[in-house]
Scaffold this motif. Structure first.
Motif, PDB file in Angstrom:
ATOM      1  N   VAL A 780       7.281  16.741  -5.494  1.00 41.70           N
ATOM      2  CA  VAL A 780       7.995  15.940  -6.484  1.00 41.70           C
ATOM      3  C   VAL A 780       7.107  14.768  -6.874  1.00 41.70           C
ATOM      4  O   VAL A 780       6.437  14.162  -6.028  1.00 41.70           O
ATOM      5  N   SER A 795       9.525  17.881 -10.504  1.00 40.26           N
ATOM      6  CA  SER A 795       9.425  18.605  -9.234  1.00 40.26           C
ATOM      7  C   SER A 795       9.104  20.070  -9.490  1.00 40.26           C
ATOM      8  O   SER A 795       9.364  20.609 -10.580  1.00 40.26           O
ATOM      9  N   SER A 807      14.494  17.249  -7.299  1.00 46.77           N
ATOM     10  CA  SER A 807      14.560  16.158  -8.282  1.00 46.77           C
ATOM     11  C   SER A 807      15.751  15.248  -8.015  1.00 46.77           C
ATOM     12  O   SER A 807      15.639  14.014  -8.051  1.00 46.77           O
TER      13      SER A 807
END
Length: 820
Positions: A780, A795, A807
């Motif tokens: 991420v 991500s 995310s």
């Protein structure tokens, strides 16, 4: 212990305050800011002091002399040329025979130096940096330490994408004399940029002492005002001249307050000043020595230096007046206005907010001053955004603005350059092209007028004619009132952030020279380069004939006509559509849902080989394959990478840090190499072309930033190898990217990145831009946005569900940290 005060600062961002004095001599509550520093050093028994000088050194020497009047011993070391922070201290090497403290002579602080010194010796440190947490760290050196205070990373003046902490370097150092052995005398050398990276690389003991005490870098006029407010609020411990006659009101000796004068706390009134009857000195005002404030005048949140005369009924609101200013009856000056030394402003004149008046001016009666005279420093956010300069025609970007910006750009070349200029076919762009041309010519620059053309063609023309840079002006098809100005370097790339800042600084201060009239050069008109450009595309294809059925869309009729003609000449069958686009920022997110549905289904049902939609600058395109699948932005990067790997064995591709790691898989399969860079257009372009243009990088540049030539290259590759576009898409392994935005206040961004780095215990992280956290199931990336109070969260994982979950975890973290 001895100390060094660095007092060579010119203070360009404080002009006009610093037009006639060095920055350390700018008064803060009626004494030079450097005097506050000397008092702080004396408080902690640091009385043997070296002072490094460079700009207007005699003014500092004349005021402080040998230091005896201030209870210290001063020895001066003057630079003949600027040597940087470390270089200036090296001048005092023979004076520094033991551990010493370095402090800036133009910052305001009450830091407990004894604690910092004690910390230094307890750690056995070679270099200790005094650090402070700030909300917005962009203008400082950002520093990261471990739990013991050992420094493990720092970066000078980062962008938001590079902010990895909110702890910054105050410019106060405690140093062992052996650090001076790392560089030579009279060598340009900086502590933060040069010396400290060497110490860090050699793993020398270097620590950061984080202070909770007050520190303010008086770097601009906003900070200058705020420093006074903080003193009056008691947030910083300094010696205020005079006697506190009642709570929050300081009056120095020989000041006269007539009966009926109204004095509101907190405020300061300097020695020998007279406040006449019915005058009002409002709260948060600082009045210097020997001023006269006449009847019915009202001064609020303003700063007056020495020997000013304020006549009747003058209104000051948040203004700064330097020495020997005469404001005649009924003058008004408003917030953030600054009036330089020896200026006379006659009756009924109005100084509008934010206006800067340089020294020695006379303003006639009744004049409303709404632009700077003659030199100035406006408080605006950065001129450059994610893509050059953008704004509303004749509102944000006027002909006058364009001419001045063109002159600021031209001034960076010192009159020795040839610059290409072009625009699209709108009248607004043509009008402003004339203004930019005038500004460039005024700086002595030679102009190549490329006329009307598309941005990628201008990039090509700059390279072909070996120009030193260029400007392209264009409008938006969907928002006809909006204008974009792209500033280009000699490779045709967008200029880097360093040059953007240089132009901004020159523009904001109007600090650039104009050439003499006989030095203005002829404009060279370059006709028909677009025809050469198109012919060059055709001549470079490898296929004898490219026979594909193509659905073509663009908001620009000119682009549609040009591309359709090009493709038809190559042997393609072309159908033009005119679907409505709603957002030109990113082509791959620019169609309405119904338009996308129609476009993709039409391509599939009518047996088109390729669908392509080209944005109105002709830089970006959205592809649809013969199965009706949209090539997303991330898929497009992978597609370009695949084509380049298959075209050039062992080739190298450049991709942003936000791109899918499927690119590395494709590289492994094709013996290729991947270079990752920051996400901005400038960084990608700079990495692709750099200082020397290589053919494989130019190929990639073309496919990224030239939709016409890039499309032809993709079709040519398909034709030579017998591929359909769907075949290439099928060669790319499945990947799942998720992108979100989350609100994050400007003053929380540094804290967010710092805490995420600290919380990533045991996880691999990368801080090329923002912070990228690697986990077992993916990665991420958290990117602070440069233009909006948001963070982007990107991500990738092995499924769409896990990518979204990853995310969401960090979206929630950002919200939690920014609210704490």
């Amino acid at each position: 212990m001895k100390a060094v005060i660095m007092a060579g600062g010119e203070g360009t961002r404080l002009r006009p305050l610093t037009c006639e004095r060095p920055k350390p001599m700018v008064p803060v509550v009626n004494k030079p800011v450097m005097e506050h520093i000397i008092e702080l050093l004396k408080k902690y028994s640091l009385t043997d002091i070296a002072v490094t000088l460079q700009y207007m050194p005699e003014l500092i020497k004349e005021y402080f002399n040998d230091g005896s009047d201030f209870g210290v011993h001063l020895k001066y070391f003057t630079e003949k040329k600027p040597l940087g922070t470390a270089g200036s201290v090296k001048n005092a090497e023979e004076f520094l025979d033991d551990t010493f403290l370095v402090i800036s002579g133009d910052a305001l602080t009450d830091i407990d130096l004894s604690k910092a010194i004690e910390f230094h010796f307890s750690k056995g440190s070679m270099a200790t940096l005094v650090l402070k947490k700030v909300d917005v760290p962009l203008e400082y050196g950002v520093v990261v330490t471990d739990n013991e205070g050992s420094i493990n990373r720092f970066l000078e003046k980062p962008s938001w994408g590079e902010v990895f902490s909110d702890t910054v370097n105050t410019g106060i150092y405690i140093l062992s004399p052996e650090v001076l052995n790392y560089y030579k005398k009279n060598e340009m050398f900086d502590f933060a940029k040069d010396l400290f990276p060497i110490l860090l690389k050699e793993k020398r003991p270097m620590y950061g002492f984080v202070t909770e005490d007050y520190w303010c870098d008086i770097g601009d006029l906003t900070a200058y005002n705020q420093a006074h407010f903080d003193i009056l609020d008691g947030r910083v411990r300094v010696n205020i001249p005079g006697k506190e006659i009642r709570k929050g009101v300081w009056v120095d000796q020989d000041a006269e307050l007539d009966e009926g004068a109204l004095i509101e706390a907190p405020c300061i009134i300097g020695r020998g000043t007279r406040i006449k009857a019915n005058a009002v000195i409002g709260s948060y005002s600082t009045i210097g020595e020997n001023n006269i404030i006449d009847e019915r005048s009202r001064i609020k949140r303003s700063i007056l230096w020495k020997n000013c005369i304020i006549d009747k009924n003058v209104q000051l609101r948040g203004a700064v007046l330097c020495n020997k200013i005469h404001l005649k009856d009924n003058v008004s000056a408003f917030e953030q206005s600054v009036i330089g030394d020896d200026t006379v402003i006659k009756e009924n004149a109005i100084i509008k907010p934010g206006i800067k008046i340089w020294p020695d001016k006379i303003i006639d009666s009744g004049v409303e001053v709404n632009s700077n005279l003659v030199w100035g420093s406006k408080f605006t956010r950065t001129i450059f955004g994610n893509r050059g300069v953008a704004g509303e025609i004749n509102v944000d970007i006027t002909p006058e603005y364009a001419s001045k910006l063109g002159a600021a750009y031209g001034a960076t070349f010192n009159g020795k350059a040839k610059i290409g200029i072009s625009c699209d076919d709108t009248m607004a762009a043509k009008m402003l092209k004339i203004s930019f041309t005038a500004g460039l010519l005024s700086s002595g620059i030679e102009i190549y007028d490329f006329g009307t053309m598309l941005l990628p063609v201008t990039r090509s023309a700059i390279r072909f004619y070996k120009a030193d840079g260029g400007i392209h002006i264009s409008t938006s098809t969907l928002d006809t009132d909006r204008l974009f100005v792209d500033f280009l370097d000699r490779n045709g790339s967008n200029i880097n952030r360093g040059l953007e800042r240089k132009i901004e600084n020159a523009f904001i201060r109007e600090d650039f020279s104009r050439c003499e009239g006989n030095c203005i050069k002829e404009i060279k008109t370059i006709p028909d380069y677009s025809k050469f450009y198109l012919r060059n595309i055709i001549n470079n294809i490898k296929s004898k004939k490219i026979q594909y059925k193509i659905a073509l869309n663009s908001p620009s009729g000119f682009i549609s006509k040009t591309v359709a003609g090009l493709l038809s000449e190559l042997g393609c069958e072309v159908e033009i559509t005119n679907l409505k686009l709603v957002n030109t920022k990113t082509m791959r997110q620019s169609m309405t849902f119904n338009d996308v549905k129609y476009f993709t289904s039409h391509i599939k049902m009518e047996n088109f080989d390729v669908g392509v939609s080209i944005e109105d600058t002709s830089e970006k395109m959205m592809l649809v394959d013969n199965k009706g699948r949209i090539i997303t932005e991330d898929m497009f990067i992978a597609l370009i990478s695949l084509i380049l790997f298959k075209t050039i064995e062992g080739g190298t591709v450049v991709v942003p840090i936000s791109a899918s790691h499927v690119v590395e898989k494709l590289a492994d399969e094709n013996n290729g190499k991947v270079i990752r860079t920051k996400t901005s257009v400038q960084d990608i372009m700079g990495m692709l072309l750099g200082s020397e243009i290589k053919e494989e990088m130019l190929e990639q540049f073309t496919m990224h930033f030239d939709a016409m030539a890039g499309l032809v290259k993709i079709l040519d590759f398909m034709s030579v190898n017998g591929y359909k576009l769907s075949d290439l898409v099928d060669m790319i392994p499945d990947f799942y990217i998720n992108k979100k935005e989350v609100e994050c206040p400007w003053d929380a961004k540094g804290k967010v990145i710092r805490q995420i780095i600290q919380e990533a215990d045991g996880e691999s992280i990368e801080t090329l831009e923002g912070v990228k956290v690697y986990q077992n199931n993916g990665w991420v990336l958290i990117l602070p946005d440069a233009e909006q109070p948001v963070c982007k969260v990107i991500s990738e994982s092995y499924s769409a569900e896990f990518a979204e979950e990853l995310s969401n975890i960090y979206v929630n973290k950002i919200r939690e940290i920014s609210r704490s």
